[in-house]
Scaffold this active site. Sequence first.
Site, short mmCIF file in Angstrom:
data_model
loop_
_atom_site.label_atom_id
_atom_site.label_comp_id
_atom_site.label_asym_id
_atom_site.label_seq_id
_atom_site.Cartn_x
_atom_site.Cartn_y
_atom_site.Cartn_z
N LYS A 187 0.86 -1.19 0.00
CA LYS A 187 0.00 0.00 0.00
C LYS A 187 0.88 1.22 0.00
O LYS A 187 1.97 1.22 0.58
CB LYS A 187 -0.89 0.01 1.25
CG LYS A 187 -2.07 0.97 1.18
CD LYS A 187 -3.08 0.62 0.12
CE LYS A 187 -4.39 0.22 0.61
NZ LYS A 187 -5.41 -0.22 -0.24
N GLY A 232 -23.48 4.57 1.69
CA GLY A 232 -22.52 4.99 0.65
C GLY A 232 -23.06 4.73 -0.73
O GLY A 232 -23.68 3.68 -0.98
N GLY A 278 -21.02 5.58 -3.59
CA GLY A 278 -19.89 5.79 -4.50
C GLY A 278 -19.77 4.58 -5.40
O GLY A 278 -20.75 3.86 -5.64
N ASN A 279 -18.58 4.30 -5.87
CA ASN A 279 -18.40 3.16 -6.78
C ASN A 279 -18.97 1.88 -6.17
O ASN A 279 -19.77 1.18 -6.80
CB ASN A 279 -16.90 3.02 -7.10
CG ASN A 279 -16.62 1.75 -7.89
OD1 ASN A 279 -16.51 0.68 -7.31
ND2 ASN A 279 -16.53 1.86 -9.19
N GLY A 310 -20.93 1.30 -3.30
CA GLY A 310 -22.33 1.33 -2.88
C GLY A 310 -23.27 1.34 -4.09
O GLY A 310 -24.29 0.64 -4.10
N TYR A 311 -22.90 2.11 -5.11
CA TYR A 311 -23.74 2.24 -6.30
C TYR A 311 -23.96 0.86 -6.95
O TYR A 311 -25.10 0.45 -7.20
CB TYR A 311 -23.09 3.20 -7.30
CG TYR A 311 -23.86 3.37 -8.59
CD1 TYR A 311 -24.78 4.41 -8.72
CD2 TYR A 311 -23.69 2.49 -9.65
CE1 TYR A 311 -25.51 4.56 -9.90
CE2 TYR A 311 -24.41 2.63 -10.83
CZ TYR A 311 -25.31 3.67 -10.95
OH TYR A 311 -26.03 3.81 -12.11
P1 NAD Z 1 -16.19 6.50 -3.33
O1 NAD Z 1 -15.34 7.66 -2.98
O2 NAD Z 1 -16.59 6.25 -4.74
O3 NAD Z 1 -17.59 6.60 -2.50
C1 NAD Z 1 -17.64 6.81 -1.13
C2 NAD Z 1 -19.09 7.03 -0.72
O4 NAD Z 1 -19.16 7.18 0.69
C3 NAD Z 1 -19.73 8.29 -1.30
O5 NAD Z 1 -21.09 8.01 -1.61
C4 NAD Z 1 -19.69 9.26 -0.13
O6 NAD Z 1 -20.73 10.24 -0.19
C5 NAD Z 1 -19.91 8.32 1.03
N1 NAD Z 1 -19.41 8.85 2.31
C6 NAD Z 1 -18.29 9.55 2.54
N2 NAD Z 1 -18.17 9.83 3.85
C7 NAD Z 1 -19.24 9.26 4.45
C8 NAD Z 1 -19.68 9.19 5.78
N3 NAD Z 1 -19.00 9.75 6.77
N4 NAD Z 1 -20.83 8.51 6.04
C9 NAD Z 1 -21.52 7.94 5.04
N5 NAD Z 1 -21.16 7.98 3.76
C10 NAD Z 1 -20.03 8.63 3.47
O7 NAD Z 1 -15.47 5.24 -2.71
P2 NAD Z 1 -15.64 3.71 -3.11
O8 NAD Z 1 -14.66 3.37 -4.17
O9 NAD Z 1 -17.09 3.41 -3.30
O10 NAD Z 1 -15.11 3.00 -1.78
C11 NAD Z 1 -15.92 2.85 -0.63
C12 NAD Z 1 -15.23 1.94 0.36
O11 NAD Z 1 -14.97 0.68 -0.26
C13 NAD Z 1 -13.86 2.43 0.86
O12 NAD Z 1 -13.69 1.98 2.18
C14 NAD Z 1 -12.88 1.70 -0.05
O13 NAD Z 1 -11.61 1.57 0.56
C15 NAD Z 1 -13.58 0.37 -0.17
N6 NAD Z 1 -13.17 -0.41 -1.34
C16 NAD Z 1 -13.32 0.08 -2.60
C17 NAD Z 1 -12.97 -0.70 -3.70
C18 NAD Z 1 -13.19 -0.21 -5.09
O14 NAD Z 1 -12.98 -1.01 -6.02
N7 NAD Z 1 -13.64 1.01 -5.31
C19 NAD Z 1 -12.40 -1.98 -3.50
C20 NAD Z 1 -12.26 -2.46 -2.20
C21 NAD Z 1 -12.66 -1.66 -1.13
#
Ligand code: NAD
Length: 423
Positions: free
Chosen positions: A119, A231, A233-234, A236-237
């Site tokens: 990381k 959430g 984002g990527n 949750g969506y």
């Molecule tokens: P993202 O930035 O696309 O979305 C994050 C979401 O969380 C947004 O909807 C934002 O509004 C919301 N958010 C932010 N702060 C918040 C809070 N305090 N309370 C509630 N909601 C809040 O990020 P992502 O890529 O969707 O990643 C989300 C999580 O999943 C992270 O912990 C990331 O490390 C993990 N993750 C992501 C991936 C990936 O492929 N994107 C892979 C493994 C793990």
Amino acid sequence: MEVPMPNQEKKSHKESLHDPFTNAVKQLEKVGEILNLESEIVETLSSPDNLIKVDVPVEMDDGSVKTFKGFRSQHNDARGPYKGGIRFSPQVNESEVKALSMWMTWKCAVADIPFGGGKGGVEVNTKELSKEEIERLSRSYIRQIHKHIGPDQDVPAPDMYTTPEIMAWMVEEYSDLVGKESPAVITGKPIEAGGSQGRTEATGQGGVYVLNRLSEKRNLDPENTSVAVQGSGNVGYYFATLAAQEGYKVVALSDSKSAIYNKDGLNVKKALDYKNEKGSYEGFNGGKQINNNELIELDVNVLVPAAVENVITEDNADKVKAEYVIEMANGPVTPEADEILRRKKTLVVPDVLANSGGVTVSYFEWVQNKEGKEWSKEEVLGKLKDKIVPAFDKVWDTMESYDTDMRMGAYILAVSKVVDAMK
Ligand code: NAD
């Protein structure tokens, strides 16, 4: 002698409880005891193989030069090259990258992909930088660490506040430095720069495969299974969209500012379209407005934290009513909350398994780059299912044979595999 004020004392106690590296080492030591591992092995695994600390000089738009702190932690490569994201965030620090690199070692082992854990990150607030400054920062960071990474050595990827476009700049910089096109040095690239089909939805899709397998194990009928997703984002969506397509009753959704709830089930597509158009769920009339704290405490079958870390803590774990928590975010449940949930018999599907779809498809991207192939989205998502469902089953079986919870089952499985590879 300075006498700390009571609230200061409480804060520093909490802070030490939430120090990510201290937590990661504690988890490892617990597994070491269960597996009866030699103390030298536990000690070796308790710190990264390499911690690279660099100064990252960046020419700012006004001509001045600012220097940022950069890190790359390489935890263990017994099972394959180090693998893990690069984050650009003001919170990046040594403890965080060390812990995250250790968790990546376990995640790759659970997901059964031939990578170790790494990381990296730069301590920077990208919201204060122009796009050109972010590009110069990305290239400068690669110039500082390029001797330590490579397709067979250490393969970075995007993480918080880093994007496919940033990965493309980094690959270009690396390729210039080593004098040959090296797309396999970094994953999470845009498709046109060698990225993989299906990477965008991979993490959410992997989570829904996990949810389906859990439903089979526990005889849950999707139509009568309510799901709350924190959430949008990527992760949750796609989780919410694909779970709804599978027939689950998605009753709540949120972002950082707003949350909505409809006990009869939301129209997920409408809600997500509304959020994308308006920027939040405020004013959406297909559900009741609630807040993120209330979402965590909803009376649902499955709670899916898919946003940020530490949202279920010792302060609210007792109020969680869900029978199942699927950790799609990294580290959403603190160790203290985990203990409380275990006592309540809430089944937590740990992040190292639940969100491993992302790193699994990153591995597919690396294979495609190395072999000069391009797989279709269907092929990629089919291969993902073939990896993540057996991974779920192995964690489940380990949990049952050690009479423990799924998180410990995942760690026992992962640490055993890494120790076998080390030996
Ligand atoms: P993202 O930035 O696309 O979305 C994050 C979401 O969380 C947004 O909807 C934002 O509004 C919301 N958010 C932010 N702060 C918040 C809070 N305090 N309370 C509630 N909601 C809040 O990020 P992502 O890529 O969707 O990643 C989300 C999580 O999943 C992270 O912990 C990331 O490390 C993990 N993750 C992501 C991936 C990936 O492929 N994107 C892979 C493994 C793990």
